[in-house]
Design a protein around this motif. Sequence first.
Motif, PDB file in Angstrom:
ATOM      1  N   THR A 134      -0.914   7.630  -2.337  1.00 41.31           N
ATOM      2  CA  THR A 134       0.145   7.761  -1.328  1.00 41.31           C
ATOM      3  C   THR A 134      -0.317   7.219   0.013  1.00 41.31           C
ATOM      4  OG1 THR A 134       0.978   9.715  -2.487  1.00 41.31           O
ATOM      5  CG2 THR A 134       1.711   9.391  -0.216  1.00 41.31           C
ATOM      6  N   GLU A 135      -1.530   7.547   0.401  1.00 44.43           N
ATOM      7  CA  GLU A 135      -2.055   7.043   1.677  1.00 44.43           C
ATOM      8  C   GLU A 135      -2.164   5.523   1.656  1.00 44.43           C
ATOM      9  OE1 GLU A 135      -5.616   9.405   1.959  1.00 44.43           O
ATOM     10  OE2 GLU A 135      -4.591  10.953   3.145  1.00 44.43           O
ATOM     11  N   MET A 136      -2.539   4.958   0.507  1.00 47.38           N
ATOM     12  CA  MET A 136      -2.609   3.500   0.398  1.00 47.38           C
ATOM     13  C   MET A 136      -1.225   2.878   0.538  1.00 47.38           C
ATOM     14  SD  MET A 136      -5.494   3.117  -2.628  1.00 47.38           S
ATOM     15  CE  MET A 136      -4.664   1.726  -3.315  1.00 47.38           C
ATOM     16  N   LYS A 137      -0.213   3.471  -0.103  1.00 46.73           N
ATOM     17  CA  LYS A 137       1.160   2.962   0.012  1.00 46.73           C
ATOM     18  C   LYS A 137       1.642   3.041   1.453  1.00 46.73           C
ATOM     19  CE  LYS A 137       2.775   2.153  -4.258  1.00 46.73           C
ATOM     20  NZ  LYS A 137       3.508   0.996  -4.703  1.00 46.73           N
ATOM     21  N   MET A 138       1.342   4.144   2.121  1.00 40.89           N
ATOM     22  CA  MET A 138       1.766   4.297   3.512  1.00 40.89           C
ATOM     23  C   MET A 138       1.088   3.273   4.408  1.00 40.89           C
ATOM     24  SD  MET A 138       1.907   8.449   3.805  1.00 40.89           S
ATOM     25  CE  MET A 138       2.634   8.536   5.433  1.00 40.89           C
ATOM     26  N   SER A 139      -0.173   3.021   4.144  1.00 40.19           N
ATOM     27  CA  SER A 139      -0.918   2.041   4.921  1.00 40.19           C
ATOM     28  C   SER A 139      -0.348   0.641   4.729  1.00 40.19           C
ATOM     29  CB  SER A 139      -2.391   2.080   4.520  1.00 40.19           C
ATOM     30  OG  SER A 139      -3.098   1.076   5.187  1.00 40.19           O
ATOM     31  N   LYS A 140      -0.071   0.276   3.490  1.00 45.75           N
ATOM     32  CA  LYS A 140       0.507  -1.037   3.203  1.00 45.75           C
ATOM     33  C   LYS A 140       1.888  -1.176   3.814  1.00 45.75           C
ATOM     34  CE  LYS A 140      -1.959  -1.893  -1.102  1.00 45.75           C
ATOM     35  NZ  LYS A 140      -1.852  -2.020  -2.563  1.00 45.75           N
ATOM     36  N   SER A 141       2.671  -0.111   3.749  1.00 41.07           N
ATOM     37  CA  SER A 141       4.022  -0.135   4.300  1.00 41.07           C
ATOM     38  C   SER A 141       4.000  -0.323   5.814  1.00 41.07           C
ATOM     39  CB  SER A 141       4.736   1.169   3.951  1.00 41.07           C
ATOM     40  OG  SER A 141       6.011   1.194   4.503  1.00 41.07           O
ATOM     41  N   SER A 142       3.117   0.382   6.500  1.00 39.12           N
ATOM     42  CA  SER A 142       3.047   0.229   7.954  1.00 39.12           C
ATOM     43  C   SER A 142       2.486  -1.133   8.343  1.00 39.12           C
ATOM     44  CB  SER A 142       2.232   1.356   8.589  1.00 39.12           C
ATOM     45  OG  SER A 142       0.896   1.303   8.180  1.00 39.12           O
ATOM     46  N   GLN A 143       1.596  -1.670   7.526  1.00 39.68           N
ATOM     47  CA  GLN A 143       1.060  -3.005   7.787  1.00 39.68           C
ATOM     48  C   GLN A 143       2.169  -4.050   7.660  1.00 39.68           C
ATOM     49  OE1 GLN A 143      -2.199  -4.123   5.244  1.00 39.68           O
ATOM     50  NE2 GLN A 143      -2.512  -6.071   6.269  1.00 39.68           N
ATOM     51  N   ARG A 144       3.009  -3.907   6.622  1.00 37.71           N
ATOM     52  CA  ARG A 144       4.131  -4.844   6.446  1.00 37.71           C
ATOM     53  C   ARG A 144       5.105  -4.751   7.616  1.00 37.71           C
ATOM     54  NH1 ARG A 144       5.753  -2.727   1.383  1.00 37.71           N
ATOM     55  NH2 ARG A 144       3.863  -2.854   0.204  1.00 37.71           N
ATOM     56  N   GLU A 145       5.350  -3.534   8.094  1.00 41.16           N
ATOM     57  CA  GLU A 145       6.257  -3.356   9.224  1.00 41.16           C
ATOM     58  C   GLU A 145       5.705  -4.043  10.470  1.00 41.16           C
ATOM     59  OE1 GLU A 145       7.064   0.785   9.812  1.00 41.16           O
ATOM     60  OE2 GLU A 145       7.931   1.000   7.808  1.00 41.16           O
ATOM     61  N   ARG A 146       4.409  -3.904  10.700  1.00 41.88           N
ATOM     62  CA  ARG A 146       3.804  -4.565  11.863  1.00 41.88           C
ATOM     63  C   ARG A 146       3.898  -6.087  11.740  1.00 41.88           C
ATOM     64  NH1 ARG A 146      -0.111  -0.544  11.054  1.00 41.88           N
ATOM     65  NH2 ARG A 146      -1.485  -2.018  10.017  1.00 41.88           N
ATOM     66  N   GLU A 147       3.647  -6.596  10.538  1.00 49.28           N
ATOM     67  CA  GLU A 147       3.703  -8.035  10.324  1.00 49.28           C
ATOM     68  C   GLU A 147       5.123  -8.573  10.477  1.00 49.28           C
ATOM     69  OE1 GLU A 147       1.890  -8.674   6.538  1.00 49.28           O
ATOM     70  OE2 GLU A 147      -0.138  -8.274   7.302  1.00 49.28           O
ATOM     71  N   SER A 148       6.119  -7.845   9.990  1.00 52.26           N
ATOM     72  CA  SER A 148       7.486  -8.307  10.115  1.00 52.26           C
ATOM     73  C   SER A 148       7.949  -8.233  11.567  1.00 52.26           C
ATOM     74  CB  SER A 148       8.445  -7.528   9.207  1.00 52.26           C
ATOM     75  OG  SER A 148       8.610  -6.214   9.677  1.00 52.26           O
TER      76      SER A 148
ATOM     77  N   LYS B 208       5.993  -8.825  14.138  1.00 52.67           N
ATOM     78  CA  LYS B 208       5.391  -9.997  14.777  1.00 52.67           C
ATOM     79  C   LYS B 208       6.198 -11.244  14.478  1.00 52.67           C
ATOM     80  CE  LYS B 208       0.613  -8.342  14.690  1.00 52.67           C
ATOM     81  NZ  LYS B 208      -0.708  -8.549  14.107  1.00 52.67           N
ATOM     82  N   GLU B 209       6.704 -11.352  13.233  1.00 53.03           N
ATOM     83  CA  GLU B 209       7.485 -12.526  12.855  1.00 53.03           C
ATOM     84  C   GLU B 209       8.783 -12.614  13.642  1.00 53.03           C
ATOM     85  OE1 GLU B 209       8.100 -12.407   8.645  1.00 53.03           O
ATOM     86  OE2 GLU B 209       5.970 -12.549   8.200  1.00 53.03           O
ATOM     87  N   THR B 210       9.428 -11.488  13.887  1.00 50.87           N
ATOM     88  CA  THR B 210      10.695 -11.515  14.621  1.00 50.87           C
ATOM     89  C   THR B 210      10.467 -11.775  16.104  1.00 50.87           C
ATOM     90  OG1 THR B 210      10.668  -9.102  14.871  1.00 50.87           O
ATOM     91  CG2 THR B 210      11.909  -9.992  13.018  1.00 50.87           C
ATOM     92  N   GLN B 211       9.300 -11.423  16.616  1.00 54.37           N
ATOM     93  CA  GLN B 211       9.004 -11.667  18.026  1.00 54.37           C
ATOM     94  C   GLN B 211       8.488 -13.075  18.248  1.00 54.37           C
ATOM     95  OE1 GLN B 211       6.216  -8.645  19.149  1.00 54.37           O
ATOM     96  NE2 GLN B 211       7.787  -7.075  19.359  1.00 54.37           N
ATOM     97  N   GLY B 212       7.787 -13.594  17.275  1.00 53.67           N
ATOM     98  CA  GLY B 212       7.107 -14.864  17.467  1.00 53.67           C
ATOM     99  C   GLY B 212       7.859 -15.983  16.918  1.00 53.67           C
TER     100      GLY B 212
END
Length: 109
Positions: free
Chosen positions: A89-103, A105-109
């Motif tokens: 569960t912690e791994m899924k949460m980590s991956k999910s928050s990482q994807r949110e941060r990356e997306s 950045k894409e919308t800002q950049g």
Amino acid sequence: MDCNRILGRLRPHPLLEDVDGWSELVNYERVKEYCLKVLSHQRDHFKAMYRAGIAFYHLGDYECALRYLRDAKNREPTDTNVLRYIQLTEMKMSKSSQRERESGKETQG
């Protein structure tokens, strides 16, 4: 209320272990409902806590999953299945928050 009888309706092994694609056949919404019903009558029911955590995990609600799994861990600190699902569960949460941060950045950049 016979909490063990209600939980006994659920097949334990496919729920505890995702073996041979069985997780696709488990109705996790129903598992969640049963477990929450049990926990409303008996808050410290380990099996219900654990299974609720697994159900929430497979339904994609990782915050709730982690809450129930941590409650289960408090009752049975050395249960390896609980510890494994907490880690997943912690791994899924980590991956999910990482994807949110990356997306973001894409919308800002």
